[in-house]
Design a protein around this motif. Structure first.
Motif, PDB file in Angstrom:
ATOM      1  N   SER A   1     -14.915   8.096  -6.715  1.00  0.00           N
ATOM      2  CA  SER A   1     -14.211   7.153  -7.567  1.00  0.00           C
ATOM      3  C   SER A   1     -14.871   7.096  -8.962  1.00  0.00           C
ATOM      4  O   SER A   1     -14.186   7.002  -9.982  1.00  0.00           O
ATOM      5  CB  SER A   1     -14.251   5.784  -6.888  1.00  0.00           C
TER       6      SER A   1
ATOM      7  N   ASN B   1      -7.228   8.393  -0.183  1.00  0.00           N
ATOM      8  CA  ASN B   1      -7.532   7.047  -0.674  1.00  0.00           C
ATOM      9  C   ASN B   1      -6.504   5.991  -0.296  1.00  0.00           C
ATOM     10  O   ASN B   1      -5.417   6.301   0.179  1.00  0.00           O
ATOM     11  CB  ASN B   1      -7.608   7.091  -2.206  1.00  0.00           C
TER      12      ASN B   1
ATOM     13  N   LYS C   1      -6.601   1.365  -6.974  1.00  0.00           N
ATOM     14  CA  LYS C   1      -6.891   2.537  -6.142  1.00  0.00           C
ATOM     15  C   LYS C   1      -8.310   2.410  -5.618  1.00  0.00           C
ATOM     16  O   LYS C   1      -9.233   2.124  -6.393  1.00  0.00           O
ATOM     17  CB  LYS C   1      -6.742   3.807  -6.989  1.00  0.00           C
ATOM     18  N   GLN C   2      -8.483   2.610  -4.328  1.00  0.00           N
ATOM     19  CA  GLN C   2      -9.816   2.482  -3.745  1.00  0.00           C
ATOM     20  C   GLN C   2     -10.113   3.692  -2.851  1.00  0.00           C
ATOM     21  O   GLN C   2      -9.286   4.073  -2.013  1.00  0.00           O
ATOM     22  CB  GLN C   2      -9.919   1.195  -2.916  1.00  0.00           C
TER      23      GLN C   2
ATOM     24  N   GLU D   1       0.874  -1.185   0.000  1.00  0.00           N
ATOM     25  CA  GLU D   1       0.000   0.000   0.000  1.00  0.00           C
ATOM     26  C   GLU D   1       0.904   1.225   0.000  1.00  0.00           C
ATOM     27  O   GLU D   1       1.762   1.364   0.861  1.00  0.00           O
ATOM     28  CB  GLU D   1      -0.924  -0.020   1.221  1.00  0.00           C
TER      29      GLU D   1
ATOM     30  N   TYR E   1       0.280   0.734 -13.962  1.00  0.00           N
ATOM     31  CA  TYR E   1       1.387   1.043 -13.044  1.00  0.00           C
ATOM     32  C   TYR E   1       2.434   1.803 -13.844  1.00  0.00           C
ATOM     33  O   TYR E   1       2.896   1.328 -14.884  1.00  0.00           O
ATOM     34  CB  TYR E   1       1.962  -0.257 -12.483  1.00  0.00           C
TER      35      TYR E   1
ATOM     36  N   ILE F   1      -1.874  -0.955 -10.628  1.00  0.00           N
ATOM     37  CA  ILE F   1      -2.285  -0.150  -9.463  1.00  0.00           C
ATOM     38  C   ILE F   1      -3.753  -0.423  -9.183  1.00  0.00           C
ATOM     39  O   ILE F   1      -4.573  -0.466 -10.107  1.00  0.00           O
ATOM     40  CB  ILE F   1      -2.098   1.356  -9.761  1.00  0.00           C
TER      41      ILE F   1
ATOM     42  N   VAL G   1      -4.072   3.200  -2.035  1.00  0.00           N
ATOM     43  CA  VAL G   1      -3.453   2.911  -3.337  1.00  0.00           C
ATOM     44  C   VAL G   1      -2.521   1.716  -3.156  1.00  0.00           C
ATOM     45  O   VAL G   1      -1.599   1.756  -2.331  1.00  0.00           O
ATOM     46  CB  VAL G   1      -2.644   4.115  -3.871  1.00  0.00           C
TER      47      VAL G   1
ATOM     48  N   ASP H   1      -5.183  11.134 -10.603  1.00  0.00           N
ATOM     49  CA  ASP H   1      -6.032  11.555  -9.477  1.00  0.00           C
ATOM     50  C   ASP H   1      -7.080  12.637  -9.747  1.00  0.00           C
ATOM     51  O   ASP H   1      -7.214  13.564  -8.921  1.00  0.00           O
ATOM     52  CB  ASP H   1      -5.139  12.095  -8.346  1.00  0.00           C
TER      53      ASP H   1
ATOM     54  N   GLY I   1      -0.356   4.578  -0.749  1.00  0.00           N
ATOM     55  CA  GLY I   1      -1.120   5.837  -0.754  1.00  0.00           C
ATOM     56  C   GLY I   1      -0.506   6.847   0.202  1.00  0.00           C
ATOM     57  O   GLY I   1      -0.394   6.585   1.390  1.00  0.00           O
TER      58      GLY I   1
ATOM     59  N   GLU J   1     -10.108  12.957  -9.029  1.00  0.00           N
ATOM     60  CA  GLU J   1     -11.350  12.696  -8.292  1.00  0.00           C
ATOM     61  C   GLU J   1     -12.106  13.982  -7.928  1.00  0.00           C
ATOM     62  O   GLU J   1     -13.290  13.951  -7.616  1.00  0.00           O
ATOM     63  CB  GLU J   1     -11.072  11.882  -7.028  1.00  0.00           C
TER      64      GLU J   1
END
Ligand code: SR1
Ligand code: MG
Length: 423
Positions: A81, A46, A61-62, A39, A116, A59, A48, A252, A41, A254
């Motif tokens: 997301s 988030n 991402k959550q 991980e 990635y 990758i 990652v 990113d 992030g 978001e």
């Protein structure tokens, strides 16, 4: 992934939960028992994960249902997301090759499986190390011009644009973060604000008493909330760019929303200018990073020059929307009219972008979300000197943006502030 109820992934559970995911298996290999997961992030919001299999790496991402930086007491919709996914797909069409490829999206799990990037690093980290990336000025100038022009009423069929405005209007929680953290909280004693204290106490108090500054910051907020001009990335700082010597990618989105064309450009330039002022805190001997400082101002010039050139090219070749129609100008033989309109549009973007840059600088030093450029300067006295110069620039840009003739004037001010001795 079978569970339809959201559940945060972890390093331990990811292989079992995503082991049946065809898109991921195709990229990294079928043997999920052998996947290596970490991980990474380091953002504010988030999870990652890097997932490495025998065939490759991806990758995952959550989004989390709260702000990671603050904790569960600050809930945040998982739907960000969905907006990130939709922004990535639009950006990939508008400037191919500039965002990571998306392999899979799961709305319920608020999860995006994507490319990635290697040997890329986060641009902010590279700049802190004093690394000069040769391509970023041009790449980011093209990216901003293409995504912002092609997402606007200058180019899109107006019904498509209006439908997209409606879609992204639901990303209100993320806009609310920007509306508070960028435009309002820095100017009051908001509970989560912090600054380098006591060194900056006096200047911070002065800025919070500065009526002209407050009014202009609110005028910028007014533009942010009311000018649904184009699909903005929404958080285009140097932590949202990944770089290698020969590639640049923007990640990113978001915070994507319909806002002013000038917003992304202003945020981006602000981060180069903050990097400029932070360099003095990272050098071992005074002047050691002079060439890095020159590189940063040159990069800003390159972003803006490329943005203007590409925007102008698109103005001539892809102006198919409802604004400044060619039927009013070129088709009637009035080429000069189209050029005059372009000059006015770029002029508005220029002045607005300086204002957005100003408030971005101020909020990164006075508000909740600071940046590593300054935060990694361990000595608070040194940090405060760098930050106070940046604060003065932020105030100048916000208040005087409409009277600043061009970037040469901004860079003159920056070089003067850099040379200023602060006791
Ligand atoms: C609570 S989120 C703080 C900041 O992190 C994001 O990257 C945005 O810049 C936001 O303002
Ligand atoms: Mg981010």
């Amino acid at each position: 992934m079978d569970a339809r109820v959201f559940e945060a992934l972890s390093v331990e559970t990811l292989p079992a939960r995503l082991g049946g995911n065809t898109a991921l298996r195709e990229r990294i290999g079928d043997d999920s028992n052998g996947w290596k997961v970490s991980e990474i992030g380091d953002g504010n919001l988030n999870l990652v994960f890097i997932v490495k299999g025998d065939k490759g790496t991806a990758i995952v991402k959550q989004a989390l249902p709260y702000v990671r930086l603050v904790g569960e007491q600050w809930p945040l919709p998982l739907k960000r997301s969905f907006f990130e996914y939709h922004a990535l797909t639009r950006q990939a069409q508008r400037d191919p090759g500039m965002v990571p490829a998306v392999y899979f999206f799961d709305a319920e799990q608020a999860m995006i499986v994507m490319e990635y990037l290697s040997p890329h690093v986060i641009l902010r980290h590279a700049l802190i190390e004093g690394r000069r990336l040769p391509r970023i000025g041009r790449d980011l100038g093209l990216f901003t011009a293409r995504t912002l022009f092609r997402g606007s009423d200058l180019c899109m069929p107006t019904l498509d644009k209006k439908a997209d405005v409606a879609l992204f209007s639901d990303n209100g929680a993320l806009c609310d973060i920007t509306e508070s953290l960028v435009f309002s909280d820095p100017y009051i004693e908001a509970p989560m604000n912090r600054h380098t204290a006591p060194q900056l106490d006096g200047l911070v108090e002065e800025l919070r008493r500065d009526r002209d500054l407050k009014v202009e910051a609110q005028r910028m907020k007014h533009l942010f909330s009311a000018k649904a001009e184009t699909l903005c990335h929404g958080d285009l700082h140097s932590g949202s760019v990944m770089v290698s010597d020969d590639d640049t990618r923007v990640i990113d989105p978001e915070f994507a929303f319909y806002g002013p064309i000038s917003f992304d450009v202003g945020m981006l330039l602000a981060n180069f200018w903050m990097s400029y002022f932070s360099q003095a805190g990272h050098e071992q001997t005074p002047g050691e990073r002079d060439s890095m400082r020159a590189y940063l101002l040159g990069t800003v010039d390159a972003v803006w020059a490329t943005f203007c050139a590409e925007f102008s090219r698109l103005w001539q070749s892809e102006r198919n929307g409802i604004l400044y129609q060619t039927s009013l100008f070129e088709q009637r033989g009035d080429v000069l009219g189209a050029e005059q309109a372009l000059v006015r549009v770029l002029d508005d973007i220029h002045h607005e972008m300086l204002g957005f840059a100003g408030v971005e600088i101020l909020r990164r030093i006075l508000g909740l979300a600071h940046n590593a450029d300054f935060e990694t300067i361990a000595d608070p006295d040194r940090r405060a000197v760098c930050e106070s110069k940046a604060l003065k620039l932020g105030r100048h840009l916000t208040v005087n943006r409409e009277r600043i003739p061009g970037l040469a004037a901004v860079h003159g001010t920056i070089e003067r502030l850099y040379r200023e001795t602060i006791s």
